[in-house]
Write an enzyme that holds these catalytic residues in place. Structure first.
Site, PDB file in Angstrom:
ATOM      1  N   LYS A   1      51.356  23.216  -7.787  1.00 44.05           N
ATOM      2  CA  LYS A   1      51.814  24.588  -8.026  1.00 44.05           C
ATOM      3  C   LYS A   1      50.667  25.432  -8.586  1.00 44.05           C
ATOM      4  CE  LYS A   1      56.013  24.894  -9.581  1.00 44.05           C
ATOM      5  NZ  LYS A   1      56.974  24.514 -10.629  1.00 44.05           N
TER       6      LYS A   1
ATOM      7  N   ARG B   1      55.832  26.421 -16.727  1.00 41.84           N
ATOM      8  CA  ARG B   1      56.370  25.503 -15.702  1.00 41.84           C
ATOM      9  C   ARG B   1      55.487  24.277 -15.542  1.00 41.84           C
ATOM     10  NH1 ARG B   1      59.844  28.578 -12.050  1.00 41.84           N
ATOM     11  NH2 ARG B   1      59.590  30.782 -12.477  1.00 41.84           N
TER      12      ARG B   1
ATOM     13  N   GLY C   1      62.367  19.351  -9.590  1.00 40.19           N
ATOM     14  CA  GLY C   1      63.408  19.233 -10.608  1.00 40.19           C
ATOM     15  C   GLY C   1      63.234  18.061 -11.566  1.00 40.19           C
TER      16      GLY C   1
ATOM     17  N   MET D   1      60.720  17.541 -13.741  1.00 37.25           N
ATOM     18  CA  MET D   1      60.100  17.849 -15.038  1.00 37.25           C
ATOM     19  C   MET D   1      60.604  19.213 -15.516  1.00 37.25           C
ATOM     20  SD  MET D   1      56.311  16.334 -14.478  1.00 37.25           S
ATOM     21  CE  MET D   1      56.051  17.241 -12.999  1.00 37.25           C
TER      22      MET D   1
ATOM     23  N   ARG E   1      54.279  26.188  -1.338  1.00 36.22           N
ATOM     24  CA  ARG E   1      53.884  24.794  -1.093  1.00 36.22           C
ATOM     25  C   ARG E   1      54.172  24.500   0.378  1.00 36.22           C
ATOM     26  NH1 ARG E   1      58.762  22.551  -4.809  1.00 36.22           N
ATOM     27  NH2 ARG E   1      60.410  23.373  -3.561  1.00 36.22           N
TER      28      ARG E   1
ATOM     29  N   HIS F   1      65.663 -13.541  15.048  1.00 34.15           N
ATOM     30  CA  HIS F   1      66.030 -13.331  16.442  1.00 34.15           C
ATOM     31  C   HIS F   1      66.789 -12.011  16.600  1.00 34.15           C
ATOM     32  CE1 HIS F   1      68.829 -13.852  19.870  1.00 34.15           C
ATOM     33  NE2 HIS F   1      67.721 -14.301  20.453  1.00 34.15           N
TER      34      HIS F   1
ATOM     35  N   SER G   1      45.694 -12.277  21.914  1.00 27.94           N
ATOM     36  CA  SER G   1      46.734 -11.404  21.381  1.00 27.94           C
ATOM     37  C   SER G   1      47.202 -11.992  20.052  1.00 27.94           C
ATOM     38  CB  SER G   1      47.895 -11.311  22.369  1.00 27.94           C
ATOM     39  OG  SER G   1      48.896 -10.513  21.810  1.00 27.94           O
TER      40      SER G   1
ATOM     41  N   CYS H   1      50.539  -8.409  19.002  1.00 23.72           N
ATOM     42  CA  CYS H   1      51.909  -8.280  19.512  1.00 23.72           C
ATOM     43  C   CYS H   1      52.951  -8.707  18.492  1.00 23.72           C
ATOM     44  CB  CYS H   1      52.071  -9.041  20.825  1.00 23.72           C
ATOM     45  SG  CYS H   1      51.876 -10.818  20.643  1.00 23.72           S
TER      46      CYS H   1
ATOM     47  N   TYR I   1      44.286  -2.877  21.957  1.00 26.73           N
ATOM     48  CA  TYR I   1      45.654  -2.360  22.068  1.00 26.73           C
ATOM     49  C   TYR I   1      46.549  -2.911  20.968  1.00 26.73           C
ATOM     50  CZ  TYR I   1      47.121  -6.873  24.032  1.00 26.73           C
ATOM     51  OH  TYR I   1      47.388  -8.194  24.208  1.00 26.73           O
TER      52      TYR I   1
HETATM   53  C1  PEP Z   1      54.209 -13.746  16.787  1.00 25.98           C
HETATM   54  O1  PEP Z   1      54.261 -14.873  16.301  1.00 25.98           O
HETATM   55  O2  PEP Z   1      53.688 -12.781  16.231  1.00 25.98           O
HETATM   56  C2  PEP Z   1      54.818 -13.483  18.107  1.00 25.98           C
HETATM   57  C3  PEP Z   1      54.690 -12.324  18.684  1.00 25.98           C
HETATM   58  O3  PEP Z   1      55.558 -14.493  18.635  1.00 25.98           O
HETATM   59  P1  PEP Z   1      57.082 -14.817  18.233  1.00 25.98           P
HETATM   60  O4  PEP Z   1      57.552 -13.759  17.326  1.00 25.98           O
HETATM   61  O5  PEP Z   1      57.835 -14.851  19.509  1.00 25.98           O
HETATM   62  O6  PEP Z   1      56.923 -16.151  17.601  1.00 25.98           O
END
Ligand code: PEP
Ligand code: MG
Length: 925
Positions: A36, A105, A114, A116, A351, A467, A812, A880, A900
């Site tokens: 502020k 203030r 609000g 303080m 702000r 899962h 990966s 992944c 990626y």
């Molecule tokens: C992992 O282990 O990060 C992966 C992508 O394989 P999963 O989750 O299927 O074991």
């Protein structure tokens, strides 16, 4: 300029300036002056009409809190600034016919609305009150200001509870026979002021301070103390505001201006654009002849700013000019407060405006088009996580229902439906168009058909990589996982939730973004993947260096991911393709096979099914790459549990007695009735066959039983034990690629081996790939282009990356398993056992299954990237694991040179923006 004192720290003489006038403070130094205060300085210096004032720094606050004493000579500096205000405003502080009143203030580096304290109208005492009455000729106005000041000061600076004042206020109102404050006249307000002075006398044993510098000192101390007040401390903890983000509060002392001095006065709040829609229009509310707090208190209904154009045209013109100046200077939507005193507009605060996601996206695109900001700025101003609001349905924020249970927010989105306790019934009801929520203790691969039919999934066990969580995320369905307060009894078809009992068919609502579960249906707001968002994400793709792929296992999931802008599939978990109800029996036959021939028989049936899947998947994604992971989970995951099998065997044995009894009964009755065909066909032999199969399954389940299946016979270990399984999958991939190529569809499959620890494992699998390549090329006449690579999800794989890169053309990172291994935390259990406590107590800042642990797991990844690329410079590397969709992880992946990230389809837009942020940040630094 420098009105601060010299103070000593140890032996060093440090010149610490504690007080800055608005005309001279550094508008960029929010840490020192608070948000502020810095903005008041900035606005003053760019010529916006801000009432004169000054800021006491956050450093002064910290000094005060250290010793419970204001820094020496601070009040001298304050006095000097007050003198400047007197000169500027031609008013006098604490005396005279034209008294100077100020507001005091709080304001830290981070906005904590609000949390303080603030005091208004400071500077009133017996003498200045008389001056104010004389000056304004408005006794009512002056007493109203006085009673507000005494109460606020009493509460904030002297610690007297509001209720002590309120009871007198209510008494006078009752005597006067009025309901609202506006009905009180000057006499009433005078009476209230006197009673309030009595309250102070009674509660503190002293007179209300008449000396205005004493008032100011006590007010400054109180505002400083409010930094450590419970509200403020709780707020900082809740919103993770750490000392390096905001440390201490500044105090802003500003000349009071009044919006309640007559009909040429007003007060209001505005946004420079509509924060609900992002539309570029005047937006806000105001009240004529009112104080700021009246707008918030809701006693009178404020009017939309547009009304001011007719009611106060010249002030409206000033407001439009203020709005334009604010936006063109800050290059950001502003949320501002203003007061009009006797026709003159003052800006009291500005702000950055907080907006919903839709408005953030629209304003980003619009402000870039209006050349107000650059394209990079338009990307950087949006927190990628905010986009989540636009990608999934969300609960109507107006709802007031209380949750009946809560679990982990495992997959975002909101949905209502009848609770159903098994996948078969979910499928059956789903087919008839009923909305269902699948409620399970935990889900297993064979529940997949229930997922397809359900609006959302609720489990009482499992974490964010369970899962249920992973499958729901991939499908873009809401999931609350590990709601341990829910006890599901599938046999009784009910679930116990605290004092509630959920019967099958009862309607519940899930909020996958917060992990809350509600009774009944709560209205939801639909997702909005607007053209503006598409355009913005297109810019993000141009800026980003890393590609964003999706984890998708079915053509439908691939299509959805493609719509969200996925640039390929980074992980197709082939085991998910085995779970459909027409396939699982063949997979079970494959597992139960006693000989390689028997197994081959089942695999021959699976081959065309897998090939057809891959053709569809490759075609949806063409020409982008699709990474197919060979079978990974332990075999027992495809079979029922031992407990289920024992139940089934017991039931079948009972049924065999029934069949036997029926035969005996039929034989003993003359003219026995004809039984329906199905009954007569179900002979004792049939039941025995069924029993035999179940007993073989039970034996297999027992054979396959492992103490730690996640660390057991799975992944490439399985592939090497039963090479015909991987051979079938590799053949299906290559044949699908050949079919696509023949149809003119360019595909780039990538064959990925899971759970690898040594390059010898790859050496075992690779010849099958080479052999089948030759075979398929010969049979189809198509030249095949694909890559062969490995997941890096074991610690050993990270340490042996150089060797692995000899055989692997890509890596990966499977950071779900890698995190489990590095922490020695079970990915199934940690999140609802001890991890929340670890996060709350600060032992770990984040959940490592959600946000990559850069210090541990990340360090191994860095080692693997370096090792792999030493051998193969063009080694393609991605991630992944579930962490791959989190902005913090994405930032790290960019920094270590990944090509990626791959995440669930509905997270792809968030990852695209985060990938752009990562690149822009890296360039900036
Ligand atoms: C992992 O282990 O990060 C992966 C992508 O394989 P999963 O989750 O299927 O074991
Ligand atoms: Mg894994």
């Amino acid at each position: 300029m420098c009105t601060g004192p010299s103070i000593t720290f140890g032996d060093n003489l440090v010149n610490k300036q504690h007080v800055y006038s608005f005309a001279l403070g550094d508008g960029h130094n929010k840490k020192l002056l608070g948000g502020k205060g810095a903005n008041l300085c900035e606005m003053t210096q760019i010529g916006i009409n801000v009432p004169p004032g000054f800021v006491i720094t956050t450093e002064a606050c910290l000094d005060y809190l250290k010793g419970n004493e204001l820094p020496a000579t601070l009040m001298e500096s304050v006095k000097a600034e007050i003198a400047k205000l007197e000169a500027l405003t031609k008013k006098t502080f604490g005396a005279g016919p034209n008294p100077l009143l100020v507001s005091v203030r709080s304001g830290s580096a981070m906005s904590m609305p609000g949390m303080m304290d603030t005091i208004l109208n400071l500077g009133l005492n017996d003498e200045t009150l008389a001056g104010l009455i004389k000056q304004t000729g408005d006794e009512r106005f002056a007493y109203d200001a006085y009673r507000r000041f005494i109460q606020l000061f009493g509460k904030v600076a002297l610690g007297i509870g509001d209720e002590k004042f309120d009871e007198h206020f209510e008494d006078v109102k009752k005597q006067a026979g009025v309901k609202a404050d506006v009905g009180l006249d000057a006499g009433h307000l005078k009476q209230i002021s006197e009673k309030f002075l009595d309250v102070v006398r009674h509660e503190t044993g002293a007179e209300f301070p008449q000396d205005v510098m004493t008032q100011l000192r006590l007010a400054v101390e109180a505002v400083f103390r409010s930094w450590m007040g419970k509200r403020a401390v709780d707020y900082r903890r809740e919103f993770h505001i750490t000392p390096d983000m905001a440390n201490g509060t500044a105090v802003n002392i500003c000349t009071m201006v009044f919006g309640n001095m007559g009909d040429d006065c007003a007060t209001g709040v505005g946004f420079t654009r509509n924060p609900g829609t992002g539309e570029n229009e005047m937006f806000g509310e105001y009240l004529t002849n009112a104080q700021g707090e009246d707008v918030v208190a809701g006693i009178r209904t404020p009017k939309p700013l547009q009304r001011m154009e007719q009611e106060m045209p010249s002030q409206y013109a000033q407001l439009v000019e203020l709005r334009n100046t604010l936006e063109s200077h800050y290059k950001e939507v502003q949320d501002y407060e203003f007061t009009i005193e006797k026709g003159t507009l003052y800006c009291l605060q500005t702000r950055n405006g907080k907006m919903n996601a839709a408005a953030m996206v629209k304003t980003s695109v619009d402000m870039y088009r209006e050349s107000l900001i650059t394209r990079d700025q338009s990307l950087l101003r949006i927190d990628p996580e905010l986009l989540e609001q636009l990608l999934h349905p969300s609960l109507d924020p107006e709802h007031t229902s209380a949750p009946i249970a809560s679990g982990l927010p495992a997959s975002p989105g909101a949905a209502s439906g009848m609770c159903v306790f098994d996948a078969d019934l979910a499928e059956k009801l789903g087919r008839t168009g009923k909305k269902v929520i699948l409620v399970r203790e935990e889900t297993r691969p064979e529940d997949i058909h229930g997922f397809f039919a359900a609006e959302g999934i609720l489990t009482s066990r499992g974490g964010k990589t369970s899962h249920a969580a992973v499958v729901a995320r991939g499908m873009g369905k809401p999931c609350v996982a590990g709601a341990e307060g829910i006890n599901v009894d599938v046999d009784l078809r009910l679930a116990y939730v605290g004092e509630h009992i959920l019967h099958e068919g009862d309607v519940i609502t899930l909020d996958g973004a917060t992990g809350k579960v509600y009774l009944g249906a709560i209205p939801t707001l639909q997702a909005d993947f607007s053209d503006d968002l598409k355009e913005l994400l297109g810019w993000a793709d141009e800026v980003a260096q890393m590609k964003v792929m999706a984890n998708a296992d079915t053509p439908d999931a691939a299509k959805m991911a493609h719509e969200y802008g996925a640039m390929g599939i980074g992980l197709c978990r082939t085991e998910r393709m085995f779970n459909a109800s027409d396939r699982l029996p063949i997979v079970i036959d494959m597992i139960l096979a006693n000989t390689a021939e028997e197994r081959q028989g089942a695999l021959d049936q699976l081959l065309p099914i897998q090939r057809a899947d891959f053709i569809e998947l490759f075609s949806v994604m063409a020409p982008d790459p699709v990474t197919v992971r060979l079978l990974d989970p332990p075999m027992h995951e495809f079979l029922p549990t031992e407990h289920q099998l024992l139940e089934q065997i017991r039931t079948l044995e009972l049924y065999r007695d029934v069949v036997r009894g029926r035969q005996i009964a039929l034989a003993s009755i003359a003219n026995a009735p004809a039984l329906p065909e199905a009954f007569s066909e179900l002979s004792e032999e049939h039941v025995n066959d069924g029993l035999l199969k179940k007993e073989r399954m039970l034996q297999k389940v027992r054979e396959l039983q492992e103490t730690n299946p996640m660390l057991g016979h799975r992944g490439v270990r399985l592939g090497i034990t039963y090479p015909e399984i991987y051979a079938m999958q590799i053949q299906a991939i290559l044949e699908a690629a050949a079919v696509c190529a023949r149809n003119g569809i360019t595909v780039e499959p990538e064959i990925m081996v899971p759970q690898v620890i040594t390059t010898q494992e790859l050496t075992k699998v690779k010849p099958t790939v080479d052999r089948l390549k030759q075979q398929v090329e010969k049979e189809t006449g198509q030249e095949l282009h694909f890559k062969f690579g490995t997941m890096i999800e074991t610690v050993r794989a990270c340490t042996r990356a150089r060797q692995l890169a000899v055989n692997a053309e890509f890596f990966s990172f499977g950071t779900n398993d890698l995190t489990q291994a590095v922490f020695s935390f079970s990915r199934e259990d940690a999140e609802n056992k001890f991890l929340p406590m670890y996060n709350q107590t600060g032992i770990l800042n984040d959940n490592p299954f959600e946000v990559l642990d850069v210090h541990g797991v990340g360090r191994l990844m860095k080692m693997a990237v370096k090792g792999g690329r030493e051998i193969r410079q063009d080694l393609k590397i991605g991630i992944c694991g579930e962490q791959g969709g989190h902005p913090k992880t994405i930032d790290f992946c960019h920094r270590v040179g990944l090509d990626y990230v791959s995440c669930s389809g509905p997270r792809v837009p968030i990852a695209r923006l985060a990938a752009a942020h990562a690149r822009l940040r890296a360039v900036q630094s």
